[in-house]
Design an enzyme around this catalytic site. Structure first.
Site, short mmCIF file in Angstrom:
data_model
loop_
_atom_site.label_atom_id
_atom_site.label_comp_id
_atom_site.label_asym_id
_atom_site.label_seq_id
_atom_site.Cartn_x
_atom_site.Cartn_y
_atom_site.Cartn_z
N ASP A 1 0.59 -0.95 -0.04
CA ASP A 1 -0.04 -0.01 -0.07
C ASP A 1 0.71 1.34 -0.08
OD1 ASP A 1 -2.86 -1.10 0.53
OD2 ASP A 1 -1.39 -2.12 1.81
N GLU B 1 5.69 -15.11 2.34
CA GLU B 1 4.80 -16.65 2.68
C GLU B 1 5.27 -17.55 1.72
OE1 GLU B 1 1.94 -14.21 0.99
OE2 GLU B 1 1.75 -12.90 2.78
#
Ligand code: DCP
Length: 178
Positions: free
Chosen positions: A112, A122
């Site tokens: 963002d 991940e």
């Protein structure tokens, strides 16, 4: 629109993009290569619960590397601390990493405007693969935005991943209260 190498440099000069540490050789045509930090983590419990705060166990990648195994989610972290004050940063894999069967994000690639932190990775693998701290792991791409921003990520009261850290951060989904 994706920023080119020259635009990334120009935005860095203006203070809109910060990458630390920064190395000119890591700047690609329209991306910046980021590296695997030495800290990894896995969830403590075999079954994790999307409503709960699931604990993670931190460990370091030894000099000799660490063999990732399939069927386990590893949380990693970039060596780079980044700030993006005017552009949407995207974390993407690298082809050479993908060709080793390593995925570096499960679903989240987008950052963002206003995100200021290291990036949690991940990580999952297709077959056992030895990885090393400091290896190139991904690339950041910067998109131009259209319009003004009301809530910069680092100023949002409910943003979950704003505390500066050089460790991987577990899911804070539990804060969503659903
Ligand atoms: N693989 C990724 C993807 C994103 N981020 C960072 C950059 C994002 O600006 C921030 C939040 O990402 P999301 O908005 O996708 O996550 P959530 O919606 O879960 O969190 P929040 O509610 O704080 O927006 O996390 C990260 O560290 N690692």
């Amino acid at each position: 629109m994706i920023l080119t190498d020259k635009e990334i440099l120009a935005e860095m000069a203006k203070g809109n993009i910060l990458i630390q540490p920064y190395d000119r050789n890591c700047l690609g045509t329209n991306s910046y290569d980021v590296h695997l930090g030495k800290h990894l983590a896995t969830y403590k419990d075999d079954i994790i619960d999307a409503r709960k705060h699931n604990e993670i166990i931190h460990f370091d990648i030894p000099e000799t590397g660490y063999v990732l195994q399939p069927h386990t989610l590893y949380l990693g972290v970039t060596q780079e601390y980044t700030e993006s004050h005017a552009h949407v940063p995207f974390l993407e894999g690298k082809s050479s990493v993908g060709r080793l069967g390593i995925d570096i994000h499960a679903t989240a690639g987008k950052g963002d405007v206003g995100f200021c932190n290291t990036w949690t990775l991940e990580i999952s693998v297709t077959q056992p693969v030895r990885i090393y701290a400091g290896m190139p792991i991904g690339q950041l791409i910067y998109f131009e935005v259209k319009g003004d921003i009301e809530n910069f990520y680092n100023k949002k009261s409910n943003a979950k991943y704003t505390t500066r850290t050089d460790l991987p951060v577990e899911s804070m989904m539990w804060k969503n209260k659903f």
